[in-house]
Motif scaffolding. Structure first.
Motif, mmCIF file in Angstrom:
data_model
loop_
_atom_site.group_PDB
_atom_site.id
_atom_site.type_symbol
_atom_site.label_atom_id
_atom_site.label_comp_id
_atom_site.label_asym_id
_atom_site.label_seq_id
_atom_site.Cartn_x
_atom_site.Cartn_y
_atom_site.Cartn_z
ATOM 1 N N VAL A 79 -12.645 51.920 -50.066
ATOM 2 C CA VAL A 79 -11.298 51.961 -50.644
ATOM 3 C C VAL A 79 -10.251 52.086 -49.540
ATOM 4 O O VAL A 79 -10.546 52.543 -48.439
ATOM 5 N N LYS A 80 -9.055 51.677 -49.867
ATOM 6 C CA LYS A 80 -7.959 51.759 -48.908
ATOM 7 C C LYS A 80 -7.545 53.210 -48.712
ATOM 8 O O LYS A 80 -7.518 53.994 -49.650
ATOM 9 N N ASN A 81 -7.219 53.542 -47.490
ATOM 10 C CA ASN A 81 -6.726 54.876 -47.161
ATOM 11 C C ASN A 81 -5.215 54.842 -47.062
ATOM 12 O O ASN A 81 -4.644 54.063 -46.309
ATOM 13 N N VAL A 82 -4.587 55.727 -47.847
ATOM 14 C CA VAL A 82 -3.133 55.796 -47.880
ATOM 15 C C VAL A 82 -2.724 57.233 -47.603
ATOM 16 O O VAL A 82 -3.253 58.163 -48.207
ATOM 17 N N ALA A 83 -1.780 57.402 -46.697
ATOM 18 C CA ALA A 83 -1.242 58.734 -46.399
ATOM 19 C C ALA A 83 0.237 58.739 -46.739
ATOM 20 O O ALA A 83 0.963 57.793 -46.442
ATOM 21 N N LEU A 84 0.660 59.802 -47.366
ATOM 22 C CA LEU A 84 2.075 60.011 -47.662
ATOM 23 C C LEU A 84 2.557 61.135 -46.759
ATOM 24 O O LEU A 84 2.069 62.254 -46.849
ATOM 25 N N VAL A 85 3.496 60.823 -45.880
ATOM 26 C CA VAL A 85 4.030 61.803 -44.943
ATOM 27 C C VAL A 85 5.429 62.188 -45.407
ATOM 28 O O VAL A 85 6.320 61.354 -45.495
ATOM 29 N N LEU A 86 5.581 63.458 -45.702
ATOM 30 C CA LEU A 86 6.878 63.988 -46.108
ATOM 31 C C LEU A 86 7.385 64.838 -44.951
ATOM 32 O O LEU A 86 6.720 65.777 -44.530
ATOM 33 N N THR A 87 8.548 64.483 -44.438
ATOM 34 C CA THR A 87 9.063 65.177 -43.271
ATOM 35 C C THR A 87 10.508 65.596 -43.468
ATOM 36 O O THR A 87 11.240 64.984 -44.238
ATOM 37 N N ASP A 88 10.877 66.638 -42.767
ATOM 38 C CA ASP A 88 12.255 67.126 -42.847
ATOM 39 C C ASP A 88 13.165 66.443 -41.831
ATOM 40 O O ASP A 88 14.256 66.908 -41.562
ATOM 41 N N GLY A 89 12.708 65.350 -41.280
ATOM 42 C CA GLY A 89 13.558 64.600 -40.355
ATOM 43 C C GLY A 89 12.886 64.416 -39.015
ATOM 44 O O GLY A 89 11.691 64.186 -38.935
ATOM 45 N N GLN A 90 13.614 64.532 -37.972
ATOM 46 C CA GLN A 90 13.141 64.248 -36.630
ATOM 47 C C GLN A 90 12.252 65.360 -36.098
ATOM 48 O O GLN A 90 12.556 66.536 -36.218
ATOM 49 N N SER A 91 11.131 64.960 -35.507
ATOM 50 C CA SER A 91 10.249 65.925 -34.863
ATOM 51 C C SER A 91 10.994 66.606 -33.731
ATOM 52 O O SER A 91 11.769 65.976 -33.026
ATOM 53 N N ALA A 109 -6.219 52.418 -37.304
ATOM 54 C CA ALA A 109 -7.473 52.929 -37.873
ATOM 55 C C ALA A 109 -7.618 52.534 -39.347
ATOM 56 O O ALA A 109 -8.563 52.951 -40.008
ATOM 57 N N GLY A 110 -6.668 51.754 -39.865
ATOM 58 C CA GLY A 110 -6.749 51.287 -41.237
ATOM 59 C C GLY A 110 -6.071 52.177 -42.255
ATOM 60 O O GLY A 110 -6.246 51.996 -43.459
ATOM 61 N N ILE A 111 -5.289 53.141 -41.802
ATOM 62 C CA ILE A 111 -4.580 54.042 -42.710
ATOM 63 C C ILE A 111 -3.200 53.451 -42.994
ATOM 64 O O ILE A 111 -2.428 53.182 -42.073
ATOM 65 N N ILE A 112 -2.918 53.241 -44.254
ATOM 66 C CA ILE A 112 -1.608 52.761 -44.682
ATOM 67 C C ILE A 112 -0.744 53.995 -44.910
ATOM 68 O O ILE A 112 -1.094 54.859 -45.704
ATOM 69 N N THR A 113 0.353 54.079 -44.211
ATOM 70 C CA THR A 113 1.191 55.263 -44.280
ATOM 71 C C THR A 113 2.519 54.950 -44.931
ATOM 72 O O THR A 113 3.173 53.958 -44.600
ATOM 73 N N ARG A 114 2.897 55.788 -45.861
ATOM 74 C CA ARG A 114 4.227 55.769 -46.453
ATOM 75 C C ARG A 114 4.900 57.069 -46.047
ATOM 76 O O ARG A 114 4.265 58.114 -46.006
ATOM 77 N N SER A 115 6.169 57.014 -45.733
ATOM 78 C CA SER A 115 6.863 58.226 -45.308
ATOM 79 C C SER A 115 8.107 58.452 -46.154
ATOM 80 O O SER A 115 8.747 57.516 -46.621
ATOM 81 N N GLY A 170 -8.183 54.536 -55.030
ATOM 82 C CA GLY A 170 -7.999 54.686 -53.602
ATOM 83 C C GLY A 170 -8.173 56.104 -53.157
ATOM 84 O O GLY A 170 -8.519 56.981 -53.919
ATOM 85 N N THR A 171 -7.959 56.276 -51.899
ATOM 86 C CA THR A 171 -8.006 57.593 -51.319
ATOM 87 C C THR A 171 -6.603 57.896 -50.837
ATOM 88 O O THR A 171 -6.121 57.255 -49.925
ATOM 89 N N LEU A 172 -5.942 58.807 -51.497
ATOM 90 C CA LEU A 172 -4.635 59.230 -51.026
ATOM 91 C C LEU A 172 -4.847 60.540 -50.320
ATOM 92 O O LEU A 172 -5.282 61.515 -50.909
ATOM 93 N N GLY A 173 -4.590 60.516 -49.095
ATOM 94 C CA GLY A 173 -4.744 61.766 -48.413
ATOM 95 C C GLY A 173 -4.805 61.511 -46.941
ATOM 96 O O GLY A 173 -5.208 60.458 -46.516
ATOM 97 N N PRO A 174 -4.418 62.404 -46.261
ATOM 98 C CA PRO A 174 -3.813 63.600 -46.802
ATOM 99 C C PRO A 174 -2.350 63.381 -47.086
ATOM 100 O O PRO A 174 -1.721 62.544 -46.474
ATOM 101 N N VAL A 175 -1.875 64.117 -48.004
ATOM 102 C CA VAL A 175 -0.439 64.228 -48.155
ATOM 103 C C VAL A 175 -0.053 65.261 -47.103
ATOM 104 O O VAL A 175 -0.617 66.339 -47.064
ATOM 105 N N ILE A 176 0.834 64.914 -46.210
ATOM 106 C CA ILE A 176 1.224 65.879 -45.186
ATOM 107 C C ILE A 176 2.708 66.154 -45.322
ATOM 108 O O ILE A 176 3.493 65.245 -45.530
ATOM 109 N N THR A 177 3.055 67.405 -45.259
ATOM 110 C CA THR A 177 4.409 67.772 -45.617
ATOM 111 C C THR A 177 4.962 68.922 -44.789
ATOM 112 O O THR A 177 4.229 69.791 -44.377
ATOM 113 N N THR A 178 6.267 68.882 -44.599
ATOM 114 C CA THR A 178 6.967 70.013 -43.998
ATOM 115 C C THR A 178 7.967 70.594 -44.966
ATOM 116 O O THR A 178 8.756 71.445 -44.606
ATOM 117 N N THR A 179 7.958 70.143 -46.201
ATOM 118 C CA THR A 179 8.983 70.556 -47.156
ATOM 119 C C THR A 179 8.812 71.991 -47.588
ATOM 120 O O THR A 179 7.705 72.507 -47.630
#
Length: 183
Positions: A79-91, A109-115, A170-179
């Motif tokens: 399955v496709k790997n999808v990551a959702l990155v939630l960020t508070d702005g600039q690192s 590495a084949g990870i589709i990322t949405r931010s 699919g595989t959604l993960g990880p959801v990564i967040t700073t919120t």
């Protein structure tokens, strides 16, 4: 984030969800194979407290590739790997180029990322949110912006629809967040 999990209908043959939270440190809150039931996932997300501190996006992106999207932690090669990155702005922990390189390595590495970025209109912040996402880096397709944390709720349906259009189950993960709010 709990609402995102609700809408993805996770389960053994459906979406799998892992969760990384990051600030100055990066914490794998749970892995793709930790929970199978939607209720367990949303309950866990709602119990999270914000790590706080600086924003170490580069390290979070490395963790998603090396620690979450691995077979022993629930990744499924079919399955496709999808990551959702939630960020508070600039690192503010590393150079912006390090963040972009880590995002590129995840994509390679084949990870589709949405931010999703909660950010002012500063060009450097928007540019970083755009480049965390997989190409072609189009706003409203690959990355999304809100000027407030409250405004994130307005984006949930659009972001989840976008993720589901990538391919399910699919595989959604990880959801990564700073919120600051797990809701």
């Amino acid at each position: 984030m709990a609402r995102v999990a609700d809408l993805l209908n996770p389960g053994p043959s459906g979406a799998r969800i892992g969760f990384i939270q990051y600030g100055a440190d990066v914490t794998n809150e749970f892995f793709l194979n930790t929970y199978e039931r939607e209720q367990d996932i949303t309950d866990r997300i709602r119990r999270l407290t914000q790590l706080g501190g600086r924003t170490n996006t580069e390290r979070a992106l490395v963790a998603l590739r090396r620690e979450q999207f691995v077979a022993s932690r629930g990744d499924r090669p079919e399955v496709k790997n999808v990551a959702l990155v939630l960020t508070d702005g600039q690192s503010n922990y590393e150079d912006r180029d390090d963040v972009i390189d880590a995002a590129r390595e995840a994509n390679n590495a084949g990870i589709i990322t949405r931010s999703v970025g909660v950010t002012a209109t500063a060009y450097t912040e928007i540019e970083e949110v755009a480049y965390i996402a997989s190409p072609p880096h189009q706003q409203g397709q690959d990355y999304f912006l809100s000027t407030t944390f409250e405004g994130l709720l307005e984006l949930v349906d659009t972001v989840v629809t976008n993720i589901c259009e990538i391919g399910t189950p699919g595989t959604l993960g990880p959801v990564i967040t700073t919120t600051p709010s797990p809701d």
